[in-house]
Design a protein around this motif. Structure first.
Motif, PDB file in Angstrom:
ATOM      1  N   VAL A   1       0.940  -1.322   0.012  1.00 48.34           N
ATOM      2  CA  VAL A   1      -0.054   0.027   0.028  1.00 48.34           C
ATOM      3  C   VAL A   1       0.901   1.195  -0.093  1.00 48.34           C
ATOM      4  CG1 VAL A   1      -1.938   1.341   1.217  1.00 48.34           C
ATOM      5  CG2 VAL A   1      -1.869  -1.469   1.451  1.00 48.34           C
ATOM      6  N   THR A   2       1.007   1.813  -1.188  1.00 47.63           N
ATOM      7  CA  THR A   2       1.811   3.179  -1.210  1.00 47.63           C
ATOM      8  C   THR A   2       0.941   4.258  -0.504  1.00 47.63           C
ATOM      9  OG1 THR A   2       0.995   3.840  -3.353  1.00 47.63           O
ATOM     10  CG2 THR A   2       2.933   2.280  -3.310  1.00 47.63           C
ATOM     11  N   GLY A   3       1.376   5.107   0.267  1.00 43.72           N
ATOM     12  CA  GLY A   3       0.651   6.145   0.875  1.00 43.72           C
ATOM     13  C   GLY A   3      -0.269   5.531   2.064  1.00 43.72           C
ATOM     14  N   GLY A   4       0.248   4.419   2.301  1.00 42.49           N
ATOM     15  CA  GLY A   4      -0.471   3.828   3.646  1.00 42.49           C
ATOM     16  C   GLY A   4      -0.788   4.218   4.827  1.00 42.49           C
TER      17      GLY A   4
ATOM     18  N   TRP B   1       2.869  -4.653   3.271  1.00 48.01           N
ATOM     19  CA  TRP B   1       3.917  -3.558   3.307  1.00 48.01           C
ATOM     20  C   TRP B   1       3.336  -2.202   3.008  1.00 48.01           C
ATOM     21  CZ3 TRP B   1       4.302  -8.446   2.520  1.00 48.01           C
ATOM     22  CH2 TRP B   1       5.585  -9.375   2.890  1.00 48.01           C
ATOM     23  N   ILE B   2       3.788  -1.113   3.737  1.00 50.65           N
ATOM     24  CA  ILE B   2       3.455   0.230   3.597  1.00 50.65           C
ATOM     25  C   ILE B   2       4.654   1.065   3.229  1.00 50.65           C
ATOM     26  CG2 ILE B   2       2.718   2.413   4.806  1.00 50.65           C
ATOM     27  CD1 ILE B   2       1.254   0.667   6.822  1.00 50.65           C
ATOM     28  N   LEU B   3       4.555   1.730   2.000  1.00 55.09           N
ATOM     29  CA  LEU B   3       5.537   2.638   1.369  1.00 55.09           C
ATOM     30  C   LEU B   3       4.718   4.300   1.545  1.00 55.09           C
ATOM     31  CD1 LEU B   3       8.288   3.415   0.369  1.00 55.09           C
ATOM     32  CD2 LEU B   3       7.297   3.190  -1.884  1.00 55.09           C
TER      33      LEU B   3
ATOM     34  N   LEU C   1      -0.808   4.951  12.333  1.00 50.23           N
ATOM     35  CA  LEU C   1      -0.645   3.661  12.240  1.00 50.23           C
ATOM     36  C   LEU C   1      -0.453   2.718  13.784  1.00 50.23           C
ATOM     37  CD1 LEU C   1       1.852   3.454   9.153  1.00 50.23           C
ATOM     38  CD2 LEU C   1      -0.727   2.914   9.243  1.00 50.23           C
ATOM     39  N   LYS C   2      -0.353   3.604  14.659  1.00 49.62           N
ATOM     40  CA  LYS C   2       0.220   3.250  15.973  1.00 49.62           C
ATOM     41  C   LYS C   2      -0.598   2.103  16.610  1.00 49.62           C
ATOM     42  CE  LYS C   2       2.620   7.025  18.261  1.00 49.62           C
ATOM     43  NZ  LYS C   2       2.366   8.047  19.198  1.00 49.62           N
TER      44      LYS C   2
ATOM     45  N   THR D   1       4.393  -4.116   7.930  1.00 46.89           N
ATOM     46  CA  THR D   1       5.951  -3.638   7.781  1.00 46.89           C
ATOM     47  C   THR D   1       5.909  -2.158   6.961  1.00 46.89           C
ATOM     48  OG1 THR D   1       6.569  -5.964   7.144  1.00 46.89           O
ATOM     49  CG2 THR D   1       8.180  -4.125   6.675  1.00 46.89           C
ATOM     50  N   PHE D   2       6.406  -1.097   7.655  1.00 50.27           N
ATOM     51  CA  PHE D   2       6.375   0.132   7.155  1.00 50.27           C
ATOM     52  C   PHE D   2       7.788   0.375   6.718  1.00 50.27           C
ATOM     53  CE2 PHE D   2       7.640   4.643   7.648  1.00 50.27           C
ATOM     54  CZ  PHE D   2       6.421   5.324   6.970  1.00 50.27           C
TER      55      PHE D   2
END
Length: 312
Positions: free
Chosen positions: A5-8, A28-30, A41-42, A52-53
């Motif tokens: 997820v880009t911009g996640g 996975w977040i980018l 996201l906390k 995974t960030f």
């Protein structure tokens, strides 16, 4: 599945990640955090271990190549410069992020046979001209460099579907609102109005307030985005999502502030980019995905206000 997820870490991205995590995917977040926050996201990272960030930009080709070693099944591409006024002031940055960045992600999806789900916007349309609203075949009219960049990204993505057979889906959600949306970002008028009400400041309306919007609660939007990615029926398609009802900004302000609320009208900062009437015809997404929004505007505003009170 393994999903990127880009911009996640952004407003809608956060809710898309939550929905995917609830379905037990590895995510996975980018995100470069330029218009987002790790605070979004906390709570998710505490509950879901398979998130995974990676802090980074979609303009960084080496990073993307390294990241795509994970062989993702789906890429939900939400990363973008989204501020209309910023795009008017600095169109080059918007173009580089929203067009070149999208090209970079598409190239990796092509090489790795990853389904590409592109988050576009209702801002690509011209105004609604009938009571049925704006369908996917409605004329486009990019009235800002932001809208133009999004439309260019759409066409680029579709070219990869036609030229390379890459599974591509284009999404055009209407005005999304809810918890975690910034109170100072464009398009966040409900959050802005609620925050002004809570801190006892006037609700400022650009222009005469007759412009209308079709508001979609963020959990409904996230459900739509995720479902579109799961479905094979959406490949090569452009799909709207909205409530099917619009409301004027003046009526919205009265709904939030109350009839005796403090409302004022101010000069519009970019009247040339204002779409006078936005009303979604979402019958295609309902037919294709069986998707319908569940949260009413009144309930969504109440939920958003409840969240914003915790942020004061």
């Amino acid at each position: 599945m393994d999903i990127l997820v880009t911009g996640g870490a952004g407003f809608i991205g956060r809710w898309v990640v939550k929905r995917l995590a609830e379905d037990n995917h590895r995510i996975w977040i980018l995100d470069n955090l330029s218009n987002s926050s790790m605070d979004n996201l906390k709570d998710l990272q505490l509950i879901y271990p398979d998130i995974t960030f990676i802090k980074g930009s979609i303009t960084d080709n080496y990073l993307l190549q390294t990241l795509f070693i994970n062989k993702f099944n789906i890429c939900y591409h939400l990363a973008a410069s989204i501020n209309v006024q910023d795009s008017i002031d600095d169109p080059k940055s918007t173009f580089e992020n929203d067009v070149i960045g999208t090209f970079n992600v598409l190239e990796q999806c092509k090489l790795n046979k990853t389904k590409f789900v592109y988050m576009s916007t209702c801002m690509v349309y011209s105004k609604a001209s009938n009571k049925e609203g704006i369908s996917e075949s409605h004329p486009t009219c990019p009235a800002s460099p932001y809208a133009a960049a999004k439309l260019a990204g759409e066409q680029l993505a579709l070219s990869y579907y036609y030229a390379y057979g890459l599974p591509v889906t284009i999404l055009r959600p209407f005005n999304t609102y809810g918890p975690y949306q910034k109170q100072n970002s464009e398009g966040g008028v409900i959050s802005i109005f609620i925050n002004k009400k809570l801190i006892k400041e006037p609700l400022s309306i650009y222009g005469d307030g007759s412009q209308t919007r079709d508001f979609l609660y963020v959990t409904d939007c996230a459900d739509f985005v995720v479902r579109a990615g799961y479905s094979e029926k959406t490949t090569g398609k452009v799909i709207n999502a909205g409530s099917g009802a619009d409301i004027s900004i003046t009526e919205l302000a009265k709904l939030i502030a109350g009839e005796a609320g403090n409302i004022k009208y101010v000069t519009h900062i970019h009247p040339q980019s204002e779409i006078q009437k936005l009303l979604c015809d979402a019958r295609y997404s309902q037919k294709l995905l069986g998707w319908n929004p569940k949260i009413s505007l009144a309930h969504g505003i109440a939920q958003t206000e409840k969240f914003l009170k915790t942020q004061l």
